[in-house]
Scaffold this motif. Structure first.
Motif, mmCIF file in Angstrom:
data_model
loop_
_atom_site.group_PDB
_atom_site.id
_atom_site.type_symbol
_atom_site.label_atom_id
_atom_site.label_comp_id
_atom_site.label_asym_id
_atom_site.label_seq_id
_atom_site.Cartn_x
_atom_site.Cartn_y
_atom_site.Cartn_z
ATOM 1 N N LEU A 8 0.850 -1.189 0.000
ATOM 2 C CA LEU A 8 0.000 0.000 0.000
ATOM 3 C C LEU A 8 0.886 1.239 0.000
ATOM 4 O O LEU A 8 1.678 1.439 0.925
ATOM 5 N N ILE A 9 0.785 2.057 -1.037
ATOM 6 C CA ILE A 9 1.634 3.242 -1.134
ATOM 7 C C ILE A 9 0.793 4.508 -1.289
ATOM 8 O O ILE A 9 -0.314 4.482 -1.823
ATOM 9 N N ARG A 10 1.355 5.587 -0.776
ATOM 10 C CA ARG A 10 0.792 6.907 -1.045
ATOM 11 C C ARG A 10 1.425 7.426 -2.332
ATOM 12 O O ARG A 10 2.579 7.106 -2.650
ATOM 13 N N HIS A 11 0.689 8.225 -3.078
ATOM 14 C CA HIS A 11 1.197 8.774 -4.336
ATOM 15 C C HIS A 11 2.423 9.655 -4.106
ATOM 16 O O HIS A 11 2.682 10.146 -3.004
ATOM 17 N N GLY A 12 3.176 9.872 -5.185
ATOM 18 C CA GLY A 12 4.338 10.752 -5.130
ATOM 19 C C GLY A 12 3.942 12.220 -5.002
ATOM 20 O O GLY A 12 2.761 12.583 -5.073
ATOM 21 N N ILE A 56 -5.518 1.338 -8.267
ATOM 22 C CA ILE A 56 -5.272 2.764 -8.089
ATOM 23 C C ILE A 56 -6.598 3.472 -7.853
ATOM 24 O O ILE A 56 -7.673 2.914 -8.099
ATOM 25 N N SER A 57 -6.521 4.703 -7.365
ATOM 26 C CA SER A 57 -7.735 5.504 -7.219
ATOM 27 C C SER A 57 -8.127 6.058 -8.593
ATOM 28 O O SER A 57 -7.482 5.790 -9.600
ATOM 29 N N GLY A 58 -9.162 6.865 -8.593
ATOM 30 C CA GLY A 58 -9.605 7.463 -9.849
ATOM 31 C C GLY A 58 -8.855 8.733 -10.224
ATOM 32 O O GLY A 58 -9.217 9.399 -11.206
ATOM 33 N N LEU A 59 -7.812 9.071 -9.460
ATOM 34 C CA LEU A 59 -7.096 10.327 -9.662
ATOM 35 C C LEU A 59 -5.737 10.095 -10.313
ATOM 36 O O LEU A 59 -5.068 9.100 -10.042
ATOM 37 N N VAL A 150 -1.294 -1.323 -4.258
ATOM 38 C CA VAL A 150 -2.421 -0.400 -4.127
ATOM 39 C C VAL A 150 -1.870 1.002 -3.923
ATOM 40 O O VAL A 150 -1.125 1.250 -2.971
ATOM 41 N N ALA A 151 -2.228 1.925 -4.819
ATOM 42 C CA ALA A 151 -1.763 3.317 -4.720
ATOM 43 C C ALA A 151 -2.943 4.214 -4.380
ATOM 44 O O ALA A 151 -3.954 4.213 -5.092
ATOM 45 N N MET A 152 -2.789 4.994 -3.303
ATOM 46 C CA MET A 152 -3.891 5.868 -2.899
ATOM 47 C C MET A 152 -3.358 7.142 -2.252
ATOM 48 O O MET A 152 -2.323 7.653 -2.666
ATOM 49 N N HIS A 153 -4.041 7.649 -1.235
ATOM 50 C CA HIS A 153 -3.826 9.019 -0.754
ATOM 51 C C HIS A 153 -3.674 9.059 0.762
ATOM 52 O O HIS A 153 -4.153 8.173 1.475
ATOM 53 N N ASN A 179 4.929 11.307 1.198
ATOM 54 C CA ASN A 179 4.785 10.981 -0.225
ATOM 55 C C ASN A 179 5.622 9.762 -0.586
ATOM 56 O O ASN A 179 6.793 9.662 -0.231
ATOM 57 N N LEU A 180 4.998 8.840 -1.270
ATOM 58 C CA LEU A 180 5.583 7.572 -1.718
ATOM 59 C C LEU A 180 6.098 6.716 -0.555
ATOM 60 O O LEU A 180 7.129 6.057 -0.655
ATOM 61 N N CYS A 181 5.372 6.743 0.561
ATOM 62 C CA CYS A 181 5.691 5.824 1.655
ATOM 63 C C CYS A 181 5.022 4.479 1.379
ATOM 64 O O CYS A 181 4.080 4.378 0.588
ATOM 65 N N LEU A 182 5.533 3.447 2.039
ATOM 66 C CA LEU A 182 5.023 2.090 1.873
ATOM 67 C C LEU A 182 4.517 1.530 3.193
ATOM 68 O O LEU A 182 5.203 1.597 4.206
ATOM 69 N N TYR A 183 3.314 0.986 3.144
ATOM 70 C CA TYR A 183 2.798 0.103 4.195
ATOM 71 C C TYR A 183 2.630 -1.278 3.559
ATOM 72 O O TYR A 183 1.980 -1.406 2.526
ATOM 73 N N LYS A 184 3.228 -2.275 4.149
ATOM 74 C CA LYS A 184 3.080 -3.647 3.639
ATOM 75 C C LYS A 184 2.144 -4.406 4.567
ATOM 76 O O LYS A 184 2.384 -4.500 5.773
ATOM 77 N N LEU A 185 1.064 -4.927 4.000
ATOM 78 C CA LEU A 185 0.021 -5.598 4.776
ATOM 79 C C LEU A 185 -0.102 -7.056 4.363
ATOM 80 O O LEU A 185 0.118 -7.403 3.194
ATOM 81 N N GLN A 186 -0.472 -7.889 5.327
ATOM 82 C CA GLN A 186 -0.825 -9.276 5.057
ATOM 83 C C GLN A 186 -2.290 -9.480 5.435
ATOM 84 O O GLN A 186 -2.715 -9.060 6.524
#
Length: 211
Positions: A8-12, A56-59, A150-153, A179-186
């Motif tokens: 799970l990442i936030r956009h740049g 991805i989101s719709g943006l 998954v890229a979101m906000h 910006n562009l941080c990563l969360y890794k989920l299981q």
């Protein structure tokens, strides 16, 4: 035991991020040069991961963040349920003194548990959860996709991480993001439970600081 791994990442970064302008779901901005460099740095660090699907989101800023992976031919899908919260009248504005006070009062109300309170002309965290659940159900309905990106906000991520880990939404600000941080989920299909393996990781961006 069947599991799904979610990166799970936030956009740049966008110019709006840099200037402190509120974007929300109503401002469809592009990544700036730094944001594109962040996207490429993340790609270089994680291109070896066998992503079977990208969500991805719709943006545009999430598409542009995931674009290096999409160009590899990995299938992707837009889910508007992953969109940023709608900040209503605040969108497109640089917070001034009044806006800062409004924003501070809003965050205080949410932190106190009033997550049904919407932004002026926008959404409440509770409303964001309702649409996020539809998006996450869609992602989880494909157990054959064992590893997904998954890229979101930012604010939407904080809300998402709360309810995925059974925390009250009032705790959303405990989840740091950049910006562009990563969360890794299981996700474990047997227990229907999410665990966070990596939180707000930006080590893949260190090459940018050295450049």
């Amino acid at each position: 035991m069947q599991q799904k791994t979610i990166y799970l990442i936030r956009h740049g970064e966008t110019d709006y991020n840099r200037r402190g302008v509120v974007q929300g779901s109503g401002v469809d901005s592009d990544l700036n040069d730094m944001g594109r460099a962040q996207a490429m740095a993340f790609f270089q660090a994680y291109q070896h991961v066998p992503f079977q699907k990208i969500y991805i989101s719709g943006l545009r800023r999430t598409f542009q963040t995931a674009e290096p992976f999409i160009e590899l031919g990995i299938p992707f899908e837009k889910l508007t349920g992953l969109n940023e919260i709608s900040w209503g009248v605040m969108e497109g504005k640089v917070p001034g003194n009044i806006d800062n006070e409004y924003y501070r009062n809003l965050i205080d109300a949410w932190s106190s548990g009033n997550t049904a309170l919407p932004t002026d002309g926008g959404e409440s965290p509770d409303q964001v959860v309702s649409r996020q659940k539809v998006a996450i159900d869609s992602i989880l309905s494909h157990p054959d996709e064992e590893t997904v990106l998954v890229a979101m906000h930012g604010r939407a991520m904080r809300i998402l991480l709360c309810w995925l880990t059974n925390r009250p939404l009032s705790m959303m600000d405990h989840f740091e993001h950049s910006n562009l941080c990563l969360y890794k989920l299981q996700y474990d299909y047997d227990t229907a439970a999410f665990t966070i393996e990596i939180a707000n990781d930006t080590s893949h961006l260190l090459t940018l600081a050295l450049a």
